[in-house]
Structure formats: structure tokens, C-alpha cells
Design a protein around this motif. Structure first.
Motif, PDB file in Angstrom:
ATOM      1  N   ARG A   1     -54.957  15.676  48.473  1.00  0.00           N
ATOM      2  CA  ARG A   1     -56.402  15.461  48.362  1.00  0.00           C
ATOM      3  C   ARG A   1     -56.974  14.840  49.637  1.00  0.00           C
ATOM      4  N   ILE A   2     -56.189  13.998  50.293  1.00  0.00           N
ATOM      5  CA  ILE A   2     -56.635  13.448  51.582  1.00  0.00           C
ATOM      6  C   ILE A   2     -56.800  14.574  52.598  1.00  0.00           C
ATOM      7  N   ALA A   3     -55.820  15.479  52.651  1.00  0.00           N
ATOM      8  CA  ALA A   3     -55.905  16.602  53.584  1.00  0.00           C
ATOM      9  C   ALA A   3     -57.133  17.458  53.294  1.00  0.00           C
ATOM     10  N   LEU A   4     -57.386  17.737  52.024  1.00  0.00           N
ATOM     11  CA  LEU A   4     -58.559  18.539  51.671  1.00  0.00           C
ATOM     12  C   LEU A   4     -59.853  17.828  52.076  1.00  0.00           C
ATOM     13  N   ALA A   5     -59.909  16.528  51.827  1.00  0.00           N
ATOM     14  CA  ALA A   5     -61.112  15.770  52.151  1.00  0.00           C
ATOM     15  C   ALA A   5     -61.353  15.726  53.659  1.00  0.00           C
ATOM     16  N   GLN A   6     -60.272  15.700  54.427  1.00  0.00           N
ATOM     17  CA  GLN A   6     -60.397  15.636  55.876  1.00  0.00           C
ATOM     18  C   GLN A   6     -60.408  17.017  56.524  1.00  0.00           C
ATOM     19  N   LYS A   7     -60.422  18.056  55.672  1.00  0.00           N
ATOM     20  CA  LYS A   7     -60.524  19.444  56.144  1.00  0.00           C
ATOM     21  C   LYS A   7     -59.420  19.784  57.139  1.00  0.00           C
ATOM     22  N   THR A   8     -58.207  19.475  56.723  1.00  0.00           N
ATOM     23  CA  THR A   8     -57.054  19.799  57.553  1.00  0.00           C
ATOM     24  C   THR A   8     -55.933  20.316  56.672  1.00  0.00           C
ATOM     25  N   GLY A   9     -54.879  20.809  57.299  1.00  0.00           N
ATOM     26  CA  GLY A   9     -53.721  21.284  56.558  1.00  0.00           C
ATOM     27  C   GLY A   9     -52.721  20.177  56.311  1.00  0.00           C
ATOM     28  N   PHE A  10     -51.599  20.555  55.710  1.00  0.00           N
ATOM     29  CA  PHE A  10     -50.635  19.546  55.271  1.00  0.00           C
ATOM     30  C   PHE A  10     -49.228  20.131  55.315  1.00  0.00           C
ATOM     31  N   ILE A  11     -48.261  19.284  55.655  1.00  0.00           N
ATOM     32  CA  ILE A  11     -46.851  19.662  55.566  1.00  0.00           C
ATOM     33  C   ILE A  11     -46.261  18.995  54.336  1.00  0.00           C
TER      34      ILE A  11
END
Length: 318
Positions: A63-73
Motif C-alpha cells: 500500500r505504501i508503494a501504491l500511495a507513492q506511485k512506485t513499484g515494489f520488490i
């Protein structure tokens, strides 16, 4: 159906910046009250309730990645899911393989739920054969390849996009994992840990270790990371601007400035200052122009990764 969606072109090998998680084991132990014998997070797959806690852990970061509009590993909970650790915990070879597969399967479920416009890369996490703070024995590359090849094969069969081998303490073991990954054409992020002087626990300078592993050009990792040390412990060695620093694309630092020996003896979690750690990462971008992966290690949690992302993900390039 498990697809190796990003194996042919890992986004972090270009200009894409990705978040990853923090200190999985310290979060489960100190925040969720879960007993992890031998610091082995894969052990949670023997408990439905603990599996749910693990999933909640990942969801918070996604959810942090989505909120910051970035991807995630998405890194699997398999850091100690290799033969020697499994033996100590009473796992058969079949049970250990199943735990690796279950850990990766959870990541595919999470990717289906959370991936939207930005990539969610699935990584099989591996750790050292021995103590991640102080290697009891030094392995040759051949010995390491023989030991780690089984887990590499298992994670590959589970469908990972890549493997992250973290908290590597000496070059021989790191080189063996690189060989095992290369032989199965699995991209590898190889992460060394350092002491307060910026040297590996083996005493070797970090730059020399990277050059030694890279010298075996047929089996070079896709990139390197540094983990399980505070930025204060390695910033000075990066400031020299030597060519090996260009191979570093990821940082998973500790929140604490304590040494490995001090952390080993600590009964209370030192979670440092999340905002301060975020600024430390922002400063590292000035000396690591290829830094693309941002996460945490011991003592860090979603607060730290949120701060790191805020400071780094959309910051101007160095």
C-alpha cells in the motif's frame, strides 16, 4: 499459473526506482510477538495465524508503494530456508522445498492483488549458510555453489523473477550463489553486509569483494546491494567514487547504528529514527548514481520505508 514476468528485463536495471520491505524477522518478532526459532521466517508456514500476520506485513508495504506511485520488490520469507537451517529445525528436504514454494506462492497472490501501473517484482530471498553477522567457516565458490544450488533450483521452479541473496559475509559464498543462479539463468541481486568500518565480516573491503565476484565474468550478478548496516557504517567508503560503486543498485540498511555484535546481544529493538534514515538514503543517492532499490533491514518497518520512499523515489537523479 506462476509467470516469470520480469525475468527478461528487471525494471530496476533501468531507471525505475522500486521500494522493497524492511526488517521482516525483527517486525514479526518484536511487533507481532511471533516466535521465529533460529530467526527463520519460513517457519510461519506451519501456522495459519502466523501466515496471516506475514501477509499483513507485505500488504502494508504494498500500500505504501501504491500511495507513492512506485513499484515494489516482493521478497520471499525464505532467508533461512536452506538445508542446514532446515535440518536444525527438523524439516525434511521435501518439507523445506514446500516451504520455499509456499512463500513464493504468497507473493504471486499479492502481486495479483496489488500490481497496477507499476511493476511488482517477485524475488526469492536467500541468506548465508552460517551466521549472517560472523561466518563460522569460509566457503569456496565451489563449496557454496554445491550447497546453495538446491535452494536456487527450488526458487526457480517456484517461478521467481529473480533471487536476492542478502547478508553475504564473504566473497567465496557470494560467488558460489552467483554461479548457481547463472547456471539456471536466474537474475541475482547480491547483497553484502558490512561492519562499522565498511569491511565485510570476513575483513575484506567491500569494493574488493565486489571486484572478486565480478571477476568471474560468466557468472556476474545482475547488481549488488548493501544490507544490515547503518548508512554511517559505509558512507565513507562510497564517497571515494570508485568504479565498483556503480554496481550498487540497492540499499537495505539497519535503523540502528549499533554494530553486529551489539545487535546480537540486544534484548530491545532499536528502531532508530525513520525520518532521519530517509534523509540518509537521500544523501546516498548523491554517491550511488545507479541506486534503484530502497528498503530496510533489522529494526526497520513500514514507517522507515515510507520515509525512505518519500525522500528518494521521486527525487531528481544524482
Amino acid at each position: 499459473m506462476t509467470t516469470k514476468k520480469y525475468r527478461a528485463a528487471l525494471p530496476q536495471l533501468g531507471d525505475t526506482r522500486l521500494l522493497t520491505d524492511g526488517g521482516l524477522e525483527t517486525t514479526l518478532i518484536f511487533h507481532d510477538g511471533i516466535d521465529l526459532p533460529l530467526f527463520a521466517s519460513f517457519h510461519v508456514f506451519r501456522s495459519v495465524e502466523e501466515q496471516r500476520a506475514l501477509r499483513r506485513y507485505y500488504e502494508r508495504y504494498a500500500r505504501i508503494a501504491l500511495a507513492q506511485k512506485t513499484g515494489f520488490i516482493l521478497d520471499s520469507a525464505t532467508w533461512r530456508a536452506s538445508r542446514d537451517w532446515g535440518d536444525q529445525l527438523g524439516y525434511s528436504a521435501k518439507e523445506l522445498a514446500a516451504a520455499n514454494h509456499e512463500a513464493v506462492a504468497m507473493l504471486f497472490d499479492l502481486r495479483r492483488e496489488f500490481e497496477a501501473d507499476q511493476p511488482f517484482v517477485i524475488s526469492g530471498n536467500m541468506g548465508p549458510r552460517g551466521d549472517g553477522y560472523a561466518p563460522e567457516t569460509m566457503m569456496t565458490a565451489a563449496e557454496s555453489e554445491n550447497y546453495h544450488a538446491r535452494q536456487v533450483a527450488t526458487l526457480d521452479e517456484a517461478g521467481v523473477d529473480m533471487i536476492s541473496a542478502i547478508t553475504m559475509t564473504h566473497a567465496g559464498e557470494a560467488a558460489g550463489i552467483a554461479r548457481a543462479c547463472a547456471k539456471r539463468a536466474v537474475p541475482l541481486a547480491l547483497s553484502f553486509t558490512v561492519e562499522t568500518d565498511g569491511h565485510l565480516p570476513s575483513g575484506q573491503p567491500l569494493g574488493d569483494a565486489i571486484r572478486e565476484v565480478d571477476a568471474d565474468t560468466a557468472h556476474r550478478p545482475s547488481y549488488y546491494m548493501i544490507n544490515c548496516a547503518h548508512p554511517d557504517h559505509f558512507r565513507d567508503i562510497l564517497d571515494k567514487g570508485e568504479d565498483w560503486t556503480l554496481r550498487i543498485r540497492g540499499i537495505r540498511a539497519n535503523a540502528s547504528r549499533m554494530s553486529h555484535a551489539e545487535l546480537d546481544e540486544a534484548d530491545v529493538l532499536d528502531d532508530g529514527n525513520p525520518a532521519e534514515l530517509g534523509q540518509d538514503y537521500a544523501n546516498l543517492q548523491r554517491v550511488l548514481p545507479n541506486l534503484r532499490v530502497f528498503g530496510g533491514c533489522c529494526g526497520t518497518d513500514h514507517r522507515h520505508v515510507h520515509s525512505i520512499g518519500e525522500a528518494c523515489i521521486h527525487a531528481p537523479a544524482a
